[in-house]
Motif scaffolding. Structure first.
Motif, PDB file in Angstrom:
ATOM      1  N   VAL A  78       0.826  -1.198   0.000  1.00 38.03           N
ATOM      2  CA  VAL A  78       0.000   0.000   0.000  1.00 38.03           C
ATOM      3  C   VAL A  78       0.866   1.257   0.000  1.00 38.03           C
ATOM      4  CG1 VAL A  78      -1.682   1.354   1.314  1.00 38.03           C
ATOM      5  CG2 VAL A  78      -1.906  -1.131   1.188  1.00 38.03           C
ATOM      6  N   ILE A  79       0.493   2.213  -0.849  1.00 39.05           N
ATOM      7  CA  ILE A  79       1.028   3.565  -0.764  1.00 39.05           C
ATOM      8  C   ILE A  79      -0.095   4.443  -0.226  1.00 39.05           C
ATOM      9  CG2 ILE A  79       1.934   5.553  -2.021  1.00 39.05           C
ATOM     10  CD1 ILE A  79       3.117   3.639  -4.062  1.00 39.05           C
ATOM     11  N   ALA A  80       0.048   4.911   0.994  1.00 44.67           N
ATOM     12  CA  ALA A  80      -0.954   5.773   1.620  1.00 44.67           C
ATOM     13  C   ALA A  80      -0.514   7.222   1.444  1.00 44.67           C
ATOM     14  CB  ALA A  80      -1.104   5.443   3.098  1.00 44.67           C
ATOM     15  N   SER A  81      -1.397   8.023   0.864  1.00 44.80           N
ATOM     16  CA  SER A  81      -1.032   9.395   0.537  1.00 44.80           C
ATOM     17  C   SER A  81      -2.084  10.367   1.050  1.00 44.80           C
ATOM     18  CB  SER A  81      -0.897   9.542  -0.985  1.00 44.80           C
ATOM     19  OG  SER A  81      -0.873  10.896  -1.373  1.00 44.80           O
ATOM     20  N   ASP A  82      -1.634  11.501   1.560  1.00 48.17           N
ATOM     21  CA  ASP A  82      -2.553  12.552   1.992  1.00 48.17           C
ATOM     22  C   ASP A  82      -1.752  13.841   2.141  1.00 48.17           C
ATOM     23  OD1 ASP A  82      -5.610  12.316   3.368  1.00 48.17           O
ATOM     24  OD2 ASP A  82      -4.501  14.143   3.832  1.00 48.17           O
ATOM     25  N   VAL A  83      -2.422  14.983   2.042  1.00 45.94           N
ATOM     26  CA  VAL A  83      -1.741  16.263   2.182  1.00 45.94           C
ATOM     27  C   VAL A  83      -1.580  16.668   3.644  1.00 45.94           C
ATOM     28  CG1 VAL A  83      -3.791  17.751   2.122  1.00 45.94           C
ATOM     29  CG2 VAL A  83      -1.620  18.570   1.137  1.00 45.94           C
ATOM     30  N   GLN A  84      -2.297  16.008   4.548  1.00 43.22           N
ATOM     31  CA  GLN A  84      -2.268  16.379   5.964  1.00 43.22           C
ATOM     32  C   GLN A  84      -1.217  15.583   6.737  1.00 43.22           C
ATOM     33  OE1 GLN A  84      -3.860  19.025   6.656  1.00 43.22           O
ATOM     34  NE2 GLN A  84      -6.077  18.799   6.731  1.00 43.22           N
ATOM     35  N   GLU A  85      -0.531  16.271   7.650  1.00 44.28           N
ATOM     36  CA  GLU A  85       0.511  15.622   8.444  1.00 44.28           C
ATOM     37  C   GLU A  85      -0.073  14.593   9.402  1.00 44.28           C
ATOM     38  OE1 GLU A  85       4.358  14.856  10.240  1.00 44.28           O
ATOM     39  OE2 GLU A  85       3.589  15.415   8.261  1.00 44.28           O
ATOM     40  N   TYR A  86      -1.228  14.876  10.007  1.00 47.24           N
ATOM     41  CA  TYR A  86      -1.801  13.904  10.944  1.00 47.24           C
ATOM     42  C   TYR A  86      -2.105  12.586  10.252  1.00 47.24           C
ATOM     43  CZ  TYR A  86      -6.573  14.781   9.202  1.00 47.24           C
ATOM     44  OH  TYR A  86      -7.689  14.877   8.413  1.00 47.24           O
ATOM     45  N   SER A  87      -2.530  12.642   8.972  1.00 46.67           N
ATOM     46  CA  SER A  87      -2.795  11.425   8.216  1.00 46.67           C
ATOM     47  C   SER A  87      -1.501  10.650   7.985  1.00 46.67           C
ATOM     48  CB  SER A  87      -3.451  11.767   6.880  1.00 46.67           C
ATOM     49  OG  SER A  87      -3.647  10.595   6.088  1.00 46.67           O
ATOM     50  N   ARG A  88      -0.437  11.368   7.646  1.00 45.37           N
ATOM     51  CA  ARG A  88       0.855  10.700   7.454  1.00 45.37           C
ATOM     52  C   ARG A  88       1.290   9.993   8.730  1.00 45.37           C
ATOM     53  NH1 ARG A  88       5.666  10.454   8.706  1.00 45.37           N
ATOM     54  NH2 ARG A  88       5.471  12.133  10.238  1.00 45.37           N
ATOM     55  N   VAL A  89       1.132  10.664   9.862  1.00 51.58           N
ATOM     56  CA  VAL A  89       1.545  10.086  11.146  1.00 51.58           C
ATOM     57  C   VAL A  89       0.748   8.819  11.456  1.00 51.58           C
ATOM     58  CG1 VAL A  89       1.550  10.459  13.647  1.00 51.58           C
ATOM     59  CG2 VAL A  89       2.358  12.260  12.109  1.00 51.58           C
ATOM     60  N   ILE A  90      -0.574   8.889  11.332  1.00 44.95           N
ATOM     61  CA  ILE A  90      -1.422   7.732  11.660  1.00 44.95           C
ATOM     62  C   ILE A  90      -1.159   6.576  10.709  1.00 44.95           C
ATOM     63  CG2 ILE A  90      -3.801   6.893  11.745  1.00 44.95           C
ATOM     64  CD1 ILE A  90      -4.605   9.697  12.750  1.00 44.95           C
ATOM     65  N   CYS A  91      -1.094   6.859   9.402  1.00 46.96           N
ATOM     66  CA  CYS A  91      -0.864   5.789   8.431  1.00 46.96           C
ATOM     67  C   CYS A  91       0.512   5.164   8.611  1.00 46.96           C
ATOM     68  CB  CYS A  91      -1.032   6.317   7.002  1.00 46.96           C
ATOM     69  SG  CYS A  91      -2.747   6.675   6.552  1.00 46.96           S
ATOM     70  N   SER A  92       1.494   5.969   8.958  1.00 42.91           N
ATOM     71  CA  SER A  92       2.827   5.446   9.231  1.00 42.91           C
ATOM     72  C   SER A  92       2.790   4.475  10.404  1.00 42.91           C
ATOM     73  CB  SER A  92       3.794   6.592   9.530  1.00 42.91           C
ATOM     74  OG  SER A  92       5.056   6.113   9.933  1.00 42.91           O
ATOM     75  N   ALA A  93       2.062   4.833  11.454  1.00 39.22           N
ATOM     76  CA  ALA A  93       1.960   3.966  12.631  1.00 39.22           C
ATOM     77  C   ALA A  93       1.218   2.673  12.309  1.00 39.22           C
ATOM     78  CB  ALA A  93       1.264   4.701  13.766  1.00 39.22           C
ATOM     79  N   LEU A  94       0.205   2.747  11.445  1.00 43.97           N
ATOM     80  CA  LEU A  94      -0.589   1.568  11.105  1.00 43.97           C
ATOM     81  C   LEU A  94       0.123   0.636  10.130  1.00 43.97           C
ATOM     82  CD1 LEU A  94      -4.120   3.198  10.610  1.00 43.97           C
ATOM     83  CD2 LEU A  94      -3.361   1.823  12.549  1.00 43.97           C
ATOM     84  N   LEU A  95       0.847   1.219   9.173  1.00 40.87           N
ATOM     85  CA  LEU A  95       1.446   0.417   8.097  1.00 40.87           C
ATOM     86  C   LEU A  95       2.908   0.076   8.338  1.00 40.87           C
ATOM     87  CD1 LEU A  95      -0.024   2.256   4.963  1.00 40.87           C
ATOM     88  CD2 LEU A  95      -0.938   0.250   6.138  1.00 40.87           C
ATOM     89  N   GLN A  96       3.583   0.868   9.159  1.00 45.41           N
ATOM     90  CA  GLN A  96       5.011   0.655   9.400  1.00 45.41           C
ATOM     91  C   GLN A  96       5.274   0.620  10.907  1.00 45.41           C
ATOM     92  OE1 GLN A  96       6.190   4.161   7.200  1.00 45.41           O
ATOM     93  NE2 GLN A  96       6.683   2.980   5.374  1.00 45.41           N
ATOM     94  N   PRO A  97       4.723  -0.381  11.591  1.00 46.17           N
ATOM     95  CA  PRO A  97       4.814  -0.433  13.061  1.00 46.17           C
ATOM     96  C   PRO A  97       6.245  -0.613  13.553  1.00 46.17           C
ATOM     97  CG  PRO A  97       3.983  -2.519  12.182  1.00 46.17           C
ATOM     98  CD  PRO A  97       4.029  -1.554  11.022  1.00 46.17           C
TER      99      PRO A  97
END
Length: 365
Positions: A78-97
């Motif tokens: 999965v490549i998770a993309s968003d313009v918001q920093e909070y989305s990057r932080v959450i997706c990083s935690a979910l996909l790259q534990p």
């Protein structure tokens, strides 16, 4: 229970209100999110799989709170993309534990009681913390006016930038003394007391704001690769404790009716969130994030404008899932608090004109 991704049984399972991703039993909803696809994520997965049966890499172009990315990560890169920093932080935690580090958790929790940052911030804001307690106590005894005044005029950042419209001398005195103490500690106009200054009294109690600032300070001390996981847990915590209408950050509580009288349930509304224990809730959330197992999949998280991301994807994915925001604001007004917490910056505040007077927006947008 083994489920077929293309089967009807799987669809019903995913559409259940209590859906939990198979590989991540510890987390269901990272934050209360306006555009959450939690209840329909099974349908989305089914359509993507029927459109691209190859299970090739997928881009979740507007990943938001990460619900769809997390579900797709079961069977695809999965490549998770968003313009918001909070989305990057959450997706990083979910996909790259990251791996569990008990000492790290203890360090952050202990910082709430014993760090120099916590001690300094608590001393500086004690006047506001004590005044908030006094307002709640008076409300319990039938006088709602001081509490209403606090909710309407207790913003420290408004006092700092505009002075105060407070009706009660006690609130003005508490704001003034807190400002003097923060200045003495050099905690004004820098990140160290950002949550307290911007969002204390409006979205959180002043004690909760202090605790959030202290956790943020402790997270800053962590190795870079660990920060997203511990920060995501803090974002989930703030979403759980925030004292607003509907758990969204767009609408702070309005303590009065249209006629100007205090709402009879305002004390109940305040009490249900502002007494919540930040330390306990944060520890529960970080344990959930740390329970996410590592995989061998090649997940990526990108913070960028969707057009730039699309231009960079050629040959990298077999399918794109695009669920764009419904307005030009891309939900920023609804999540400006967790965006600011994620960036830990001192942002500019939008203004409004009320009866010819320009003033800072009520929600500190």
């Amino acid at each position: 229970m083994k489920l077929n991704l293309n089967g009807k049984e799987q669809l019903n399972f995913f559409q259940s209100e209590d859906w939990i991703p198979l590989a991540y039993p510890a987390i269901t909803r990272p934050i209360h999110y306006l555009g959450s696809k939690l209840r329909v994520v099974g349908s989305i997965v089914n359509v993507i799989n029927s459109t691209d049966p190859s299970n090739g890499p997928v881009c979740d172009l507007f990943s938001g709170s990460g619900t769809v990315s997390r579900a797709l990560s079961e069977t695809r890169d999965v490549i998770a993309s968003d313009v918001q920093e909070y989305s990057r932080v959450i997706c990083s935690a979910l996909l790259q534990p990251v791996e569990s580090k008990p000492n790290t958790i203890n360090m952050i929790i202990n910082a709430l009681d014993s760090s120099s940052h916590s001690t300094s911030l608590t001393w500086a804001t004690t006047p506001l913390i004590e005044y908030e307690k006094l307002c709640i106590n008076q409300a319990e005894n039938g006088d709602l006016e001081p509490l209403c005044d606090l909710l309407e005029n207790g913003s420290f950042i408004k006092y700092e930038r505009e002075s105060s419209n407070a009706r009660y001398v006690g609130l003005i005195s508490a704001l003034s003394e807190t400002y003097t103490r923060l200045k003495k500690l050099d905690m004004v106009d820098n990140p160290s007391a950002m949550v307290t200054r911007y969002f204390g009294g409006i979205y959180f109690s002043f004690k909760q704001s202090n605790q959030i600032d202290t956790i943020l300070d402790a997270i800053e001390q962590l190795p870079h690769l660990q920060r997203d996981t511990y920060l995501a847990a803090l974002l989930s915590t703030t979403s759980e404790i925030v004292n607003t209408i509907g758990k969204q950050f767009a609408q702070p509580l309005r303590p009065r009716t249209s006629s100007g009288k205090p709402k009879t349930n305002i004390l109940q509304k305040v009490s249900q969130d502002r007494f919540k224990d930040v330390a306990g809730i944060y520890q529960a959330w970080i344990n959930r994030y740390l329970a996410i197992p590592k995989t061998n999949r090649n997940h990526q998280v990108i913070k960028n404008d969707y057009l730039a991301v699309l231009r960079s994807l050629k040959g990298k994915v077999s399918i794109v899932y695009a669920d764009p925001p419904y307005t030009r604001d891309h939900y920023s007004r609804y999540y400006h608090v967790i965006e600011t917490i994620s960036l830990r910056d001192n942002h500019k505040i939008s203004t409004v004109s009320i009866v010819g007077r320009v003033q800072l927006s009520r929600g500190i947008y």
